[in-house]
Design an enzyme around this catalytic site. Structure first.
Site, PDB file in Angstrom:
ATOM      1  N   HIS A 102     -50.577  33.721  27.597  1.00 23.26           N
ATOM      2  CA  HIS A 102     -49.158  33.695  27.950  1.00 23.26           C
ATOM      3  C   HIS A 102     -49.022  33.148  29.372  1.00 23.26           C
ATOM      4  O   HIS A 102     -49.960  33.232  30.173  1.00 23.26           O
ATOM      5  CB  HIS A 102     -48.559  35.104  27.882  1.00 23.26           C
ATOM      6  CG  HIS A 102     -48.349  35.609  26.488  1.00 23.26           C
ATOM      7  ND1 HIS A 102     -47.542  36.680  26.192  1.00 23.26           N
ATOM      8  CD2 HIS A 102     -48.861  35.171  25.307  1.00 23.26           C
ATOM      9  CE1 HIS A 102     -47.545  36.889  24.886  1.00 23.26           C
ATOM     10  NE2 HIS A 102     -48.345  35.989  24.323  1.00 23.26           N
TER      11      HIS A 102
ATOM     12  N   GLU B 123     -47.572  34.152  32.071  1.00 23.89           N
ATOM     13  CA  GLU B 123     -47.822  35.069  33.180  1.00 23.89           C
ATOM     14  C   GLU B 123     -49.315  35.359  33.338  1.00 23.89           C
ATOM     15  O   GLU B 123     -49.834  35.412  34.459  1.00 23.89           O
ATOM     16  CB  GLU B 123     -47.059  36.386  32.970  1.00 23.89           C
ATOM     17  CG  GLU B 123     -45.551  36.219  32.908  1.00 23.89           C
ATOM     18  CD  GLU B 123     -45.032  36.030  31.488  1.00 23.89           C
ATOM     19  OE1 GLU B 123     -45.765  35.459  30.647  1.00 23.89           O
ATOM     20  OE2 GLU B 123     -43.890  36.442  31.221  1.00 23.89           O
TER      21      GLU B 123
ATOM     22  N   CYS C 201     -43.471  39.936  28.322  1.00 27.21           N
ATOM     23  CA  CYS C 201     -43.734  40.766  27.134  1.00 27.21           C
ATOM     24  C   CYS C 201     -44.565  41.975  27.552  1.00 27.21           C
ATOM     25  O   CYS C 201     -45.022  42.052  28.687  1.00 27.21           O
ATOM     26  CB  CYS C 201     -44.476  39.934  26.084  1.00 27.21           C
ATOM     27  SG  CYS C 201     -46.239  39.738  26.441  1.00 27.21           S
TER      28      CYS C 201
ATOM     29  N   CYS D  79     -47.981  41.083  29.124  1.00 25.54           N
ATOM     30  CA  CYS D  79     -47.864  40.537  30.473  1.00 25.54           C
ATOM     31  C   CYS D  79     -47.397  41.599  31.459  1.00 25.54           C
ATOM     32  O   CYS D  79     -47.813  41.607  32.615  1.00 25.54           O
ATOM     33  CB  CYS D  79     -46.938  39.334  30.466  1.00 25.54           C
ATOM     34  SG  CYS D  79     -47.643  37.940  29.560  1.00 25.54           S
TER      35      CYS D  79
HETATM   36 ZN   LIG Z   1     -46.599  37.799  27.585  1.00 22.46          ZN
END
Ligand SMILES: [Zn+2]
Length: 156
Positions: free
Chosen positions: A53, A55, A83, A86
């Site tokens: 992801h 991040e 999310c 993260c």
């Molecule tokens: Zn994430």
């Protein structure tokens, strides 16, 4: 640069990520003392890595650049509300602040729905969609005992 300006940089990364077919529409940058020290865009599909992801990629990039496992004094700017994975990575890396542009509801409207995972966290482990089973062993605490007596450890 203003917070809005840094967020626009993160959004540019997100858009470029999609245009280059690198992954989902997400970007993040890490700023320290007015300078970008790390950045990332979603690379889940292009690297076959479900944890890539924006991040997480940005945190790994920033930590490598800084030479530390902590982001003390840093601010993370994400194109979208992080999310749960993260969010966890952010807490482990300990930046000072997080700013995000799109909300998780806006992400959900595009098919990126975090609500499922947030709801799972509250369930008993064995009742989750992916069941988590606890099997306690006599050896379960051994790694912690070794950690506790290791004078060379680096606490975090
Ligand atoms: Zn994430």
């Amino acid at each position: 640069m203003t917070h809005e300006g840094w967020l626009k940089e993160a959004i540019k990364l997100a858009t470029t990520s999609v245009m280059n077919n690198q992954g989902g529409p997400f970007g993040a940058i890490v700023v320290k003392n007015g300078q970008i020290v790390g950045q990332g865009n979603n690379q889940v599909t292009s690297t076959s890595d479900p944890t890539a992801h924006a991040e997480v990629v940005a945190i790994r990039n920033a930590c490598a650049n800084i030479g530390s496992h902590q982001l003390t004094g840093c601010t993370i700017y994400s194109s979208c509300e992080p999310c749960p994975m993260c969010l966890g990575a952010i807490y482990w890396s300990r930046p000072d602040k997080v700013y995000f542009a799109a909300t998780r509801l806006e992400a959900a409207a595009s098919g990126f729905d975090d609500a499922l995972i947030y709801n799972e966290i509250e369930k008993p482990p064995e009742k989750r969609i992916i069941p988590f089973h606890h099997i306690g062993l006599a050896e379960s605490k051994q790694p912690f005992d070794v950690w506790g007596s290791n004078t060379g450890r680096i606490d975090y």
